[in-house]
Design an enzyme around this catalytic site. Structure first.
Site, PDB file in Angstrom:
ATOM      1  N   ASP A  90      -0.149  -4.316  12.488  1.00  0.00           N
ATOM      2  CA  ASP A  90      -0.078  -3.399  11.376  1.00  0.00           C
ATOM      3  C   ASP A  90       1.277  -2.887  11.255  1.00  0.00           C
ATOM      4  OD1 ASP A  90      -1.284  -1.500   9.584  1.00  0.00           O
ATOM      5  OD2 ASP A  90      -1.318  -0.072  10.809  1.00  0.00           O
ATOM      6  N   SER A  91       1.342  -2.079   9.940  1.00  0.00           N
ATOM      7  CA  SER A  91       2.645  -1.603   9.910  1.00  0.00           C
ATOM      8  C   SER A  91       2.718  -0.614  10.768  1.00  0.00           C
ATOM      9  CB  SER A  91       2.886  -1.328   8.406  1.00  0.00           C
ATOM     10  OG  SER A  91       1.731  -0.378   8.343  1.00  0.00           O
TER      11      SER A  91
ATOM     12  N   TYR B 287       4.521   0.009   5.010  1.00  0.00           N
ATOM     13  CA  TYR B 287       4.782  -1.303   4.269  1.00  0.00           C
ATOM     14  C   TYR B 287       4.237  -1.328   2.979  1.00  0.00           C
ATOM     15  CZ  TYR B 287       5.422  -4.272   8.261  1.00  0.00           C
ATOM     16  OH  TYR B 287       5.642  -4.987   9.591  1.00  0.00           O
ATOM     17  N   GLY B 288       3.532  -0.216   2.599  1.00  0.00           N
ATOM     18  CA  GLY B 288       2.731   0.117   1.384  1.00  0.00           C
ATOM     19  C   GLY B 288       3.685   0.396  -0.026  1.00  0.00           C
TER      20      GLY B 288
ATOM     21  N   CYS C  41      -3.302  -4.723   8.709  1.00  0.00           N
ATOM     22  CA  CYS C  41      -2.754  -3.770   7.540  1.00  0.00           C
ATOM     23  C   CYS C  41      -3.264  -4.444   6.230  1.00  0.00           C
ATOM     24  CB  CYS C  41      -0.963  -4.043   7.736  1.00  0.00           C
ATOM     25  SG  CYS C  41      -0.274  -3.213   6.408  1.00  0.00           S
ATOM     26  N   ASN C  42      -3.692  -3.735   5.419  1.00  0.00           N
ATOM     27  CA  ASN C  42      -4.364  -3.878   4.076  1.00  0.00           C
ATOM     28  C   ASN C  42      -2.890  -4.525   3.248  1.00  0.00           C
ATOM     29  OD1 ASN C  42      -7.109  -3.112   2.968  1.00  0.00           O
ATOM     30  ND2 ASN C  42      -6.737  -2.351   4.573  1.00  0.00           N
ATOM     31  N   THR C  43      -1.964  -3.785   3.413  1.00  0.00           N
ATOM     32  CA  THR C  43      -0.825  -4.293   2.481  1.00  0.00           C
ATOM     33  C   THR C  43      -0.291  -5.697   2.916  1.00  0.00           C
ATOM     34  OG1 THR C  43      -0.205  -2.018   2.334  1.00  0.00           O
ATOM     35  CG2 THR C  43       1.503  -3.556   1.677  1.00  0.00           C
TER      36      THR C  43
ATOM     37  N   GLU D 198      -0.901  10.518   9.150  1.00  0.00           N
ATOM     38  CA  GLU D 198       0.185  10.461  10.025  1.00  0.00           C
ATOM     39  C   GLU D 198       0.406  11.785  10.539  1.00  0.00           C
ATOM     40  OE1 GLU D 198       2.464   7.576  10.703  1.00  0.00           O
ATOM     41  OE2 GLU D 198       1.139   6.379   9.567  1.00  0.00           O
TER      42      GLU D 198
ATOM     43  N   CYS E 122      -7.357   0.549   3.205  1.00  0.00           N
ATOM     44  CA  CYS E 122      -6.000   1.031   3.738  1.00  0.00           C
ATOM     45  C   CYS E 122      -6.573   1.288   5.410  1.00  0.00           C
ATOM     46  CB  CYS E 122      -5.490   1.951   3.277  1.00  0.00           C
ATOM     47  SG  CYS E 122      -3.930   2.583   4.165  1.00  0.00           S
ATOM     48  N   THR E 123      -5.693   0.799   6.188  1.00  0.00           N
ATOM     49  CA  THR E 123      -5.848   1.261   7.625  1.00  0.00           C
ATOM     50  C   THR E 123      -6.251   2.547   7.888  1.00  0.00           C
ATOM     51  OG1 THR E 123      -3.547   1.278   7.904  1.00  0.00           O
ATOM     52  CG2 THR E 123      -4.549  -0.629   8.638  1.00  0.00           C
ATOM     53  N   HIS E 124      -5.356   3.431   7.130  1.00  0.00           N
ATOM     54  CA  HIS E 124      -5.477   4.938   7.523  1.00  0.00           C
ATOM     55  C   HIS E 124      -6.703   5.727   6.993  1.00  0.00           C
ATOM     56  CE1 HIS E 124      -1.321   4.056   8.549  1.00  0.00           C
ATOM     57  NE2 HIS E 124      -1.014   5.403   8.775  1.00  0.00           N
TER      58      HIS E 124
HETATM   59  N1  DGL Z   1      -1.038  -0.280   7.137  1.00  0.00           N
HETATM   60  C1  DGL Z   1      -1.110   0.014   5.458  1.00  0.00           C
HETATM   61  C2  DGL Z   1      -1.986  -0.492   4.891  1.00  0.00           C
HETATM   62  O1  DGL Z   1      -3.177  -0.734   5.582  1.00  0.00           O
HETATM   63  C3  DGL Z   1      -0.838   1.410   5.513  1.00  0.00           C
HETATM   64  C4  DGL Z   1       0.561   2.117   5.887  1.00  0.00           C
HETATM   65  C5  DGL Z   1       1.754   1.312   5.203  1.00  0.00           C
HETATM   66  O2  DGL Z   1       1.842   1.864   4.126  1.00  0.00           O
HETATM   67  O3  DGL Z   1       2.322   0.687   5.827  1.00  0.00           O
HETATM   68  O4  DGL Z   1      -1.964  -0.612   3.778  1.00  0.00           O
END
Ligand code: DGL
Length: 261
Positions: A6-7, A38-39, A69-71, A148, A180-182
């Site tokens: 993940d990011s 990463y987003g 990571c979704n991004t 976060e 999104c992961t979060h």
């Molecule tokens: N991991 C990113 C996602 O799932 C979220 C955090 C980021 O922007 O890096 O899109």
């Protein structure tokens, strides 16, 4: 070994789901905390980072890789699949499949980072399978920093979630993809604000189910995955805040190891 990247540390929600559905499978995790988020980066940068992350996981012995990571999943999947000859999972498809199974009205909401929403990947994948579906998506850039910071149930977070979800609520969606992961960490607030009639699709659980089904159908891949209940967590930067959030996400006392890519 299952490799998951993940990011940052939000991808531990996916680790949690994989541990829950595939107990005992060895896991190596990489969180790119030095280069997160990463987003809000360009696709080109996210693709480059994703390829580096996958190479790192392969060097650790991963035989199946999950882009938690979704991004990264939104913009780097095609390139990753063309570069590496191994099972690589992304988090978009399982969520899409689950939303189509659950939604009766075919009115589906999607929330994610700016990069994920701008990529239009969810619309594309949903429309490939259900051209009649109505999809309403909205970026929620403030949610990642709130998670976060550990602001999982603060009045400010509830207010921001409400504001972000309003345009989806008025469209009377009946399924909402947490892209999104979060966001799974905000699930109680999101569920409350969007209302009882909307099913919440948590891509981490959908993904873990999909990997489980894949391994049951592909015993030759399953045999290659070690199962000693081991989990290693690597990150590209360590701060006390990352460690605190990591433990809160995974709900166990883990040690993060620093690695520079
Ligand atoms: N991991 C990113 C996602 O799932 C979220 C955090 C980021 O922007 O890096 O899109």
């Amino acid at each position: 070994m299952i490799g998951i990247f993940d990011s940052g540390i939000g991808g531990l929600t996916v680790v949690r789901a994989v541990m829950d559905r595939l107990p005992g499978y060895d896991i190596v995790y990489f969180g790119d905390t030095a280069r997160t988020p990463y987003g809000n980066k360009s696709s080109r940068t996210v693709v480059d980072y994703s390829l580096q992350n996958i190479r790192f996981l392969l060097d650790q012995g991963a035989k199946l890789v999950v882009m938690a990571c979704n991004t990264a999943s939104s913009v780097a999947t095609d390139t990753a699949l063309s570069r590496f000859n191994m099972p690589i999972y992304e988090v978009i498809t399982p969520a899409v499949n689950q939303s189509l199974e659950i939604s009766k009205k075919m009115a589906i909401g999607v929330i994610g980072t700016r990069a994920t929403i701008t990529s239009g990947i969810y619309e594309k994948k949903i429309h490939e399978k259900a051209p009649e579906a109505r999809i309403y998506s909205t970026p929620c850039p403030l949610l990642v920093p709130l998670v976060e910071e550990g602001w999982l149930n603060k009045p400010e977070t509830r207010m921001i979630v409400k504001k972000y979800l309003h345009p989806l609520k008025v469209r009377q969606i009946d399924a909402l993809i947490l892209g999104c992961t979060h966001y799974p960490l905000l699930k109680p607030i999101i569920a409350h604000k969007i209302g009882k009639k909307v099913a919440i699709i948590d891509s981490s659980m959908a993904l873990a189910e999909e990997i489980k089904a894949f391994l049951a159908e592909n015993p030759q891949v399953d045999r290659e995955l070690s199962k000693n209940g081991k989990a290693d967590f690597f990150v590209s930067d360590i701060t006390p805040q990352f460690e605190k959030t990591a433990r809160a996400v995974i709900k166990r006392n883990i040690t993060l190891k620093h690695v520079g890519l």
